[in-house]
Design a protein around this motif. Sequence first.
Motif, PDB file in Angstrom:
ATOM      1  N   ASP A   1     122.845  65.815 -22.444  1.00  0.00           N
ATOM      2  CA  ASP A   1     121.425  65.751 -22.812  1.00  0.00           C
ATOM      3  C   ASP A   1     120.801  64.875 -21.738  1.00  0.00           C
ATOM      4  O   ASP A   1     120.985  63.662 -21.737  1.00  0.00           O
TER       5      ASP A   1
ATOM      6  N   LEU B   1     117.777  63.840 -20.957  1.00  0.00           N
ATOM      7  CA  LEU B   1     116.872  62.767 -21.370  1.00  0.00           C
ATOM      8  C   LEU B   1     116.634  62.871 -22.873  1.00  0.00           C
ATOM      9  O   LEU B   1     115.844  63.691 -23.334  1.00  0.00           O
ATOM     10  N   ASP B   2     117.359  62.045 -23.602  1.00  0.00           N
ATOM     11  CA  ASP B   2     117.209  62.050 -25.056  1.00  0.00           C
ATOM     12  C   ASP B   2     116.032  61.156 -25.454  1.00  0.00           C
ATOM     13  O   ASP B   2     115.887  60.059 -24.936  1.00  0.00           O
TER      14      ASP B   2
ATOM     15  N   ASP C   1     112.165  65.866 -18.633  1.00  0.00           N
ATOM     16  CA  ASP C   1     113.386  66.565 -19.088  1.00  0.00           C
ATOM     17  C   ASP C   1     113.925  67.418 -17.950  1.00  0.00           C
ATOM     18  O   ASP C   1     115.127  67.436 -17.674  1.00  0.00           O
TER      19      ASP C   1
ATOM     20  N   GLU D   1     121.381  70.542 -22.407  1.00  0.00           N
ATOM     21  CA  GLU D   1     120.426  70.770 -23.500  1.00  0.00           C
ATOM     22  C   GLU D   1     119.193  71.529 -22.988  1.00  0.00           C
ATOM     23  O   GLU D   1     118.546  72.252 -23.732  1.00  0.00           O
ATOM     24  N   GLU D   2     118.888  71.378 -21.720  1.00  0.00           N
ATOM     25  CA  GLU D   2     117.665  71.970 -21.171  1.00  0.00           C
ATOM     26  C   GLU D   2     117.863  73.343 -20.547  1.00  0.00           C
ATOM     27  O   GLU D   2     116.922  73.917 -20.004  1.00  0.00           O
TER      28      GLU D   2
HETATM   29 MN    MN Z   1     116.923  65.738 -24.434  1.00  0.00          MN
END
Ligand code: MN
Length: 284
Positions: free
Chosen positions: A83, A85-86, A41, A64-65
């Motif tokens: 995002d 890495l979903d 992530d 997101e991170e």
């Molecule tokens: Mn993610």
Amino acid sequence: MLTIFETIEQCAFKIDHAIKTEDLGYSDTENSSGEDQLKLDVKSDYIIEEAFKNVSLVKSLVSEEKEGELLLHDDGKYTICYDPLDGSSLADVNLSVGSIFGIYEGELKAENLVASAYVVYGPRIELMRAVKGERPKHYRAQNGFFNLVSNEVELSEKGKLNAPGGTQQNWCDYHKTFVDDLFAEGYRLRYSGGMVPDLHQILLKGGGIFSYPGTSDKPHGKLRQLFEVIPFAFMYEQAGGQAVDHKGRRLMELVPEHPHDTSPCFFGSNYEIEKLKEAYGVGK
Ligand code: MN
Ligand code: AHG
Ligand code: MN
Ligand code: MN
């Protein structure tokens, strides 16, 4: 906009390489949603941040991170909410994962989203991108390039796939009934636990519905508006489908109060979304 899409392509190759070569374990940090971050992530987030530092069109990034907005270029036009890495917790069991990008112009709300894109890292790397007024375009990577697969992705009016997210035990009764009715009507369960491959499959394999409802443990759902819900809502609407919340309101009308706000969400073909509205007693 082309520069932004090209940058996303470059990131896709780098992130794919990281997934294939780097440590799949957890880091010792948490993100703003209270999730333990995987090293992947953090790495994917870094790849995207570094890449957009070179794109002057991009005013800022919201990830997101990371907690806040990262200002990149004062006179840039767009904010990219992403995002990195979903579905990252699925990488260690070798399931498909993805990256999601929402490109906003102005205040961060759904109606200001001008384009979205997502990447699927599976047996191949695939990319879907959409801009206003056009059907999404589908690309597949081969020998270091993204080749166009379809210029006009269109969702069927009625499909046969059902991807029901959330812990079943925590669904409310009318959601349980809705899902049971889909099974009774012949729908097939297609759920990997990664929204990118799950929504990608529905889009390309004849339609259906993906849901992530509000549940007793997460009344506002799990999926985040800016990075996950709105970019896919846009993609599904551009493909001729619908994307609504539990009250039948278009997700493209969402106005997040906080960058990490979530929303119950339902994406699908027209028939299934109308059926959902009926089951929830909302809409028309
Ligand atoms: Mn993610
Ligand atoms: P992320 O890996 O970016 O934190 O999000 C994963 C999302 C999404 O892909 C999926 O639909 C959902 O989380 C599944 O979550 P649960 O298994 O917790 O229901
Ligand atoms: Mn996460
Ligand atoms: Mn995600």
